[in-house]
Structures are given as C-alpha cells and as structure tokens.
Design an enzyme around this catalytic site. Structure first.
Site, PDB file in Angstrom:
ATOM      1  N   GLY A   8     -20.026  55.668  98.735  1.00 34.09           N
ATOM      2  CA  GLY A   8     -20.281  54.688  97.688  1.00 34.09           C
ATOM      3  C   GLY A   8     -20.403  53.288  98.243  1.00 34.09           C
ATOM      4  N   GLN A   9     -20.742  52.329  97.372  1.00 34.34           N
ATOM      5  CA  GLN A   9     -21.007  50.973  97.845  1.00 34.34           C
ATOM      6  C   GLN A   9     -19.760  50.291  98.400  1.00 34.34           C
ATOM      7  OE1 GLN A   9     -22.709  48.744  94.581  1.00 34.34           O
ATOM      8  NE2 GLN A   9     -20.920  48.965  93.264  1.00 34.34           N
ATOM      9  N   ASP A  34     -13.286  66.707  99.438  1.00 31.12           N
ATOM     10  CA  ASP A  34     -13.144  66.753  97.981  1.00 31.12           C
ATOM     11  C   ASP A  34     -11.683  66.444  97.678  1.00 31.12           C
ATOM     12  OD1 ASP A  34     -12.889  67.334  95.317  1.00 31.12           O
ATOM     13  OD2 ASP A  34     -13.598  69.407  95.455  1.00 31.12           O
ATOM     14  N   ILE A  35     -11.414  65.267  97.153  1.00 29.12           N
ATOM     15  CA  ILE A  35     -10.019  64.857  96.962  1.00 29.12           C
ATOM     16  C   ILE A  35      -9.300  65.689  95.902  1.00 29.12           C
ATOM     17  CG2 ILE A  35     -10.451  62.502  97.762  1.00 29.12           C
ATOM     18  CD1 ILE A  35     -10.287  61.609  94.803  1.00 29.12           C
ATOM     19  N   THR A  58     -17.040  57.479  87.976  1.00 34.03           N
ATOM     20  CA  THR A  58     -17.267  56.118  87.484  1.00 34.03           C
ATOM     21  C   THR A  58     -18.226  56.025  86.309  1.00 34.03           C
ATOM     22  OG1 THR A  58     -19.027  55.790  89.113  1.00 34.03           O
ATOM     23  CG2 THR A  58     -16.794  55.123  89.759  1.00 34.03           C
ATOM     24  N   THR A  97      -9.231  50.057  87.465  1.00 34.72           N
ATOM     25  CA  THR A  97     -10.187  49.341  86.638  1.00 34.72           C
ATOM     26  C   THR A  97      -9.540  48.449  85.580  1.00 34.72           C
ATOM     27  OG1 THR A  97     -11.982  49.699  85.008  1.00 34.72           O
ATOM     28  CG2 THR A  97     -10.290  51.370  85.148  1.00 34.72           C
ATOM     29  N   TYR A 125     -12.964  57.841  80.187  1.00 35.48           N
ATOM     30  CA  TYR A 125     -12.943  57.236  81.517  1.00 35.48           C
ATOM     31  C   TYR A 125     -11.710  56.365  81.692  1.00 35.48           C
ATOM     32  CZ  TYR A 125     -13.867  53.745  85.113  1.00 35.48           C
ATOM     33  OH  TYR A 125     -13.744  52.913  86.197  1.00 35.48           O
ATOM     34  N   LYS A 129      -8.509  56.898  84.329  1.00 29.11           N
ATOM     35  CA  LYS A 129      -8.109  55.925  85.344  1.00 29.11           C
ATOM     36  C   LYS A 129      -6.660  55.493  85.143  1.00 29.11           C
ATOM     37  CE  LYS A 129     -10.294  54.377  88.190  1.00 29.11           C
ATOM     38  NZ  LYS A 129     -10.490  54.827  89.607  1.00 29.11           N
TER      39      LYS A 129
END
Length: 289
Positions: A8-9, A34-35, A58, A97, A125, A129
């Site tokens: 990812g970024q 794979d976590i 996400t 988040t 979501y 989180k």
C-alpha cells in the site's frame, strides 16, 4: 523493522524510507503475509522486532456489504500481530482511523478530537477499526495505535485528493459534500512520524498523527482546483443526504495532535502547505513519465 501491508501507499513508502535511514527492513505485502493467519504471523515476528502494521480493510462503503472481510483484516489480523509481538517481546505500531469517533458533540461546538475522547464508531468499517484497537489493547503487547485521517499522496490512487486532482484536470463540474469536516494526512508526513516513533522509542498506547488544521470536503476540493489552476467554482456543494453512500460518516472527525506532541512527536505541518507540496510532486511525476 517488519512492515506489513507493504504493497500500500503508506507501507511502501515506510519500507523505502526506513531502509534509507539504516533500518533492517522486511517489507511484507499481502502475498507475503496474510495477517489473518495466526501461524503465518508467528513465523514472521521475531524477538525484539519493531512491527508496523499498514495492512487493513480500507473500503469504507465496501465494509457495509462485507463486514466479515472487514472484521478479519481490521480485528483478527491486528490481534494476531499483537499477540505474536507480546509472545516474543516485539513492538507493534498499528494504524487506525478518525472514524472511531461519531462527530457528535452534545451541547457544544465541534473541536478536534483528543486521544482520550470517548469513541463511538459509525458503520461496519469504523466498528471494525475500533474493535481492532480494543483487540490490540487487550493483549500484553508493547503496542502503539496511531490514528490518522484521509491519507493521501497527491498522485494516482483512489483517495479523495487523487480523485479531485483528476476532476480538476478534466472538464465540467463535480459535486462535493459540504457537511463533512476532518483532518487530512500527507503520506510522507505520516511516514516521518512513524519513523520518529521508532527512533525515539515512543511508548504511548494511542497517538494521533495528522496534518495541522481541519477542512471541509468542499473547501478541500476547491483548494485542490485552485492549486492546479482550475476554477474552484467547478466544485459544487452538495449535502451528504443528497449524495447518499452505503456507510455513514461522522460529520466532524478532525484529530488533535496536542497529546501526541506532549508524548514526544514533532507536530505535522499545516494541511494546506503539505497539499501544495503533494500536488506539485504529482505534477512533476506526471511530466517525467
């Protein structure tokens, strides 16, 4: 340093910058780890490791139709990492988040959320989180949860800034909600903060890391248009109710870094200054492609 979600970024830049700073880095993409697989996680985490988890589900709207997928990546995976770290005396830094807050300020005006404000997530979501945070804190791991918000690079991608950049470079108008306000976070600034946590060995259980200041989505869109030489009025205000999406969003979710700064983190620069740099960098990248 072990970086999960290195495709990812945030994970990709973190792995690159950490290597440049002399860290011994193991960058693990989803294909590498794979976590949600507890045994696989234990094989990758060793004694004394510094683990940064950038892997996550996400897709805010997608989580509404796939709550199980969100739960696996945002709760089970972080819990696996935390437990593995606890078992071998490793450190864990996990990204969370601003959506753990609901944006409702009973009896008062909105103001940036502090670390110890009461959480009240909206939507699948956000709940996943939040449960991921609780799962980590429920282990004996030496863990730091870093809450951030609207992470972007300014170039290609699916984030809000990337989308608005494409709109600015196009033609016609675009409708943007005028009733959602929050923080935004430039990836290089977030990465610098993550490296500072590692280098200073900061041990706070929770930190907020965002660029300074809060901005409404319509004002952010118009700032992007203006910086790119487009007419800001091409971004037209619309209410969230008129632009209905599957997942609810907090009307206000700006984060305060005050307690993070007290804990030893360097404050991030104002959002507009970071945005200008990001957009200039993305233009430069495009001209050399």
């Amino acid at each position: 340093m072990v970086v999960t979600g290195a495709g990812g970024q945030v994970g990709a830049l973190l792995a690159r910058e950490a290597t440049l700073r002399g860290f011994d880095v193991r960058a693990l993409t989803h294909a590498d780890l794979d976590i949600t697989d507890e045994n696989a996680v234990r094989q990758q985490v060793g004694n004394g490791d510094f683990v940064v988890n950038c892997a996550a589900f996400t897709n805010v709207d997608g989580a509404e139709s796939d709550p199980e997928g969100a739960y696996l990546l945002n709760v089970v995976g972080p819990r696996n990492l935390a437990q593995a770290c606890a078992d071998v005396d490793a450190r864990l830094v996990h990204l969370s988040t601003d959506y753990v807050f609901d944006g409702k300020f009973e009896g008062g005006l909105p103001r940036p959320y502090e670390i110890d404000d009461v959480t009240a997530p909206l939507g699948e979501y956000a709940r996943s989180k939040h449960e991921g945070e609780l799962a980590i804190l429920g282990t004996a791991a030496a863990a730091t949860i870093v809450r951030t918000s609207l992470v972007y690079t300014g170039g290609a991608g699916t984030d809000f800034i990337a989308f608005m950049r494409r709109c600015a470079n196009g033609v016609g108008t675009v409708d943007v909600v005028d009733d959602l306000t929050g923080s935004i976070t430039y990836v290089p600034d977030l990465v610098a903060a993550l490296l500072e946590i590692a280098e200073k060995d900061l041990r706070s259980p929770l930190l907020h890391v965002v660029n300074e200041g809060a901005v409404c989505r319509i004002d952010l869109a118009r700032a992007i248009f203006a910086e790119l030489g487009a007419d800001p009025d091409r971004a037209r205000p619309i209410s969230s109710e008129a632009f209905a999406r599957p997942a609810p969003r907090p009307a206000y979710s700006a984060l305060s870094m005050a307690q993070s700064i007290q804990a030893g983190l360097t404050p991030l620069r104002p959002w507009r200054i970071a945005l200008v740099e990001a957009l200039a960098a993305s233009v430069d990248e495009g001209s050399t492609a």
